[in-house]
Design an enzyme around this catalytic site. Structure first.
Site, PDB file in Angstrom:
ATOM      1  CD  GLU A 175     -80.495   4.077  -4.714  1.00 54.23           C
ATOM      2  OE1 GLU A 175     -80.739   3.987  -3.499  1.00 54.23           O
ATOM      3  OE2 GLU A 175     -79.379   3.807  -5.217  1.00 54.23           O
ATOM      4  CB  THR A 186     -51.556 -23.146   1.371  1.00 49.85           C
ATOM      5  OG1 THR A 186     -52.426 -23.871   2.239  1.00 49.85           O
ATOM      6  CG2 THR A 186     -52.107 -23.184  -0.047  1.00 49.85           C
ATOM      7  CD1 TRP A 190     -54.663 -30.047 -11.802  1.00 56.32           C
ATOM      8  CD2 TRP A 190     -55.322 -28.706 -10.158  1.00 56.32           C
ATOM      9  NE1 TRP A 190     -54.060 -28.830 -12.011  1.00 56.32           N
ATOM     10  CE2 TRP A 190     -54.456 -27.986 -11.013  1.00 56.32           C
ATOM     11  CE3 TRP A 190     -55.849 -28.058  -9.046  1.00 56.32           C
ATOM     12  CZ2 TRP A 190     -54.108 -26.655 -10.784  1.00 56.32           C
ATOM     13  CZ3 TRP A 190     -55.517 -26.728  -8.821  1.00 56.32           C
ATOM     14  CH2 TRP A 190     -54.656 -26.042  -9.674  1.00 56.32           C
ATOM     15  NE  ARG A 227     -58.304 -18.967  -5.856  1.00 59.02           N
ATOM     16  CZ  ARG A 227     -57.215 -19.513  -6.370  1.00 59.02           C
ATOM     17  NH1 ARG A 227     -56.617 -18.919  -7.399  1.00 59.02           N
ATOM     18  NH2 ARG A 227     -56.743 -20.646  -5.894  1.00 59.02           N
ATOM     19  NE  ARG A 255     -55.573 -20.193 -12.520  1.00 62.81           N
ATOM     20  CZ  ARG A 255     -55.465 -20.582 -11.245  1.00 62.81           C
ATOM     21  NH1 ARG A 255     -54.683 -19.897 -10.424  1.00 62.81           N
ATOM     22  NH2 ARG A 255     -56.118 -21.642 -10.802  1.00 62.81           N
TER      23      ARG A 255
END
Length: 377
Positions: free
Chosen positions: A60, A204, A178, A192, A215
Site C-alpha cells: 500500500e 540424503t 539424474w 527451493r 543455484r
C-alpha cells in the site's frame, strides 16, 4: 452510473492486477505474506506497489507514493487486508486514511491475530467504504504458507519427489543422478527459492553429498527475479536424529544450516551450524514438533527433499500439504528404491490424493497432488 454487476467485474479486474503484482514477491517476502496493491481513480490506475521483503514498505505504501495526490478519492485494491498494527513498519490502514482514499477492496481478511478484521474496521471508522472477498481463492493460494502458520501454527509442507515411470527414485546402489532432465531440475530450483526452508535427512546428505542450495544459473528466471530469489536463500534444515553427518560434509560448507536432532548437544561452536534439539523416540526426531518449532521461527513454507524414509515419515504422519512429483520417461527396475517408505497391507489403507495439475516439464512430467482427508475417500 456503474451497476453492481459492472462494479463486480471492475473489482475482479483490478484485483487480478494486484495479485499479479503480489507474485513479484514470490521469493522474498518471508516471513511476511505476498501482497500487491493497485490504486484506481476515475477508471485509471494511478498507483501500483508490491511488498518486496520484511522490514521494507508494504504494498500500500509503494502504491500510495506512486499515486501521490491522485490517491484522494480513489479506490485501493489490496490482496490482503491492510495492517492496523505497528510492526517493523507503520500501519497501512492509517496510511490509506491519511491519503484520503474513498474505498478499499481487500481480497481477504488477514488471518494474523494482530490484524484479523481490525484493518478494515479502522478504515470503516474513518468513513472509507470497504469490501472483502474479491478473488479470495487466488489470494489464499498465493499465501497458503502464511495462512497455515497463522491459522494452525504450522508451516505449509510441500514434498518434492522425483521418480521413474515405475515409481522408483534411485538404483539399488543409491545412484540417483539424474532421473529427470534439466527443465525439471530448474523447476525444483524455483521450488527451493520460494520456500522459507528446505528440509532433508541425513541419508540424503550422506548418500548424495547434497547441499540443497539455490543455484542462480538453474532458476530459469529473468535477471530481476533471479536477483530477488538469490537475495533471500531459504533456511537449510538437516534432520539428523543421531548426528551422523560429519561437520566437514559439503552440506555444512555450503552456508548456514540448522540441524534438528534428538541427541543432547553439550556445546555449539560459534562458527558451526545451529543445533535444534527436538524430542523424539529411538533417535528419531518428532517431525510435528519440528514443524511447530520452524513455524515459531517465522517459517511459512517447508520444501522437503529427502529419501523415501523421511519423506514417507512425513506422509504417514499426515504432515504433507502438497506433493510435487517429477516423473521421468524411464524405468529403473524392480530392485531400485521406492518412492516412499510406507508399508501398506491392504487396499483400504491406501491414502487417496487429489491430482490438481499435470504438466509437461521438458521431457518429464510434473504432477501436483494434495492428500485427501480420510473422510472424503
Amino acid at each position: 452510473m456503474t451497476t453492481p454487476a459492472e462494479q463486480a467485474i471492475l473489482d475482479a479486474h483490478y484485483m487480478a492486477r494486484a495479485l499479479e503484482l503480489a507474485r513479484r514477491g514470490h521469493y522474498t517476502t518471508h516471513p511476511n505474506p505476498r501482497v500487491g496493491c493497485v490504486i484506481v481513480r476515475n477508471g485509471q490506475v494511478v498507483g501500483e506497489g508490491w511488498h518486496v521483503r520484511a522490514g521494507e514498505p508494504h504494498a500500500e505504501v509503494h502504491a500510495l507514493r506512486a499515486a501521490g495526490e491522485l490517491a484522494r478519492g480513489a479506490t485501493a485494491y489490496v490482496t490482503l487486508e491492510p495492517c492496523s498494527h505497528h510492526g517493523r513498519t507503520p500501519p497501512c490502514a492509517d496510511a490509506l486514511v491519511k491519503a484520503g482514499v474513498a474505498r478499499v477492496v481487500a481480497a481477504m481478511q488477514d488471518p494474523n491475530p494482530e490484524v484479523a478484521g481490525r484493518g478494515l474496521q479502522r478504515l470503516a471508522q474513518a468513513g472509507i467504504a470497504t469490501d472483502s472477498g474479491v478473488l479470495e481463492g487466488e489470494a489464499r493460494k498465493l499465501n497458503e504458507g502464511f495462512l497455515k502458520r497463522m491459522e494452525h501454527g504450522l508451516p505449509f509442507v510441500r514434498v518434492k519427489l522425483a521418480m521413474s515411470l515405475d515409481g522408483r527414485t534411485a538404483m539399488e546402489s543409491g545412484e540417483s543422478q539424474w532421473i529427470t532432465g534439466p527443465a525439471a531440475r530448474s523447476a525444483v530450483q524455483r521450488l527451493r527459492a520460494q520456500a522459507s526452508a528446505v528440509l532433508t535427512g541425513a541419508d540424503t546428505v550422506l548418500t548424495d553429498n547434497a547441499r540443497l542450495t539455490v543455484r542462480a544459473d538453474e532458476l530459469g528466471l529473468d535477471a530481476e527475479q533471479t536477483a530477488l530469489a538469490m537475495s533471500r536463500p531459504p533456511l537449510r534444515v538437516l534432520v539428523d536424529g543421531r548426528l551422523r553427518v560429519p561437520p566437514d560434509a559439503p552440506f555444512f560448507k555450503a552456508g548456514p544450516a540448522l540441524i534438528a536432532t534428538s541427541v543432547a548437544v553439550e556445546e555449539q561452536h560459534a562458527n558451526g551450524p545451529e543445533c535444534l534439539i527436538v524430542p523424539g523416540f529411538d533417535g528419531q526426531v518428532d517431525l510435528r514438533q519440528l514443524l511447530v518449532e520452524l513455524a515459531n521461527r517465522g517459517i511459512n513454507e517447508v520444501l522437503v527433499e529427502a529419501g523415501p524414509r523421511l519423506a514417507g515419515a512425513f506422509a504417514q504422519l499426515g504432515l504433507v500439504d502438497e506433493f510435487q512429483i517429477f516423473m521421468a520417461g524411464k524405468f529403473l527396475g524392480s530392485t531400485a528404491r521406492p518412492l516412499l517408505d510406507w508399508p501398506l497391507a491392504q487396499m483400504k489403507d491406501a491414502p487417496a490424493l487429489k491430482i490438481t495439475e499435470i504438466r509437461a516439464v521438458g521431457d518429464d512430467w510434473r504432477v501436483t497432488a494434495i492428500p485427501l482427508p480420510a473422510a472424503s475417500v
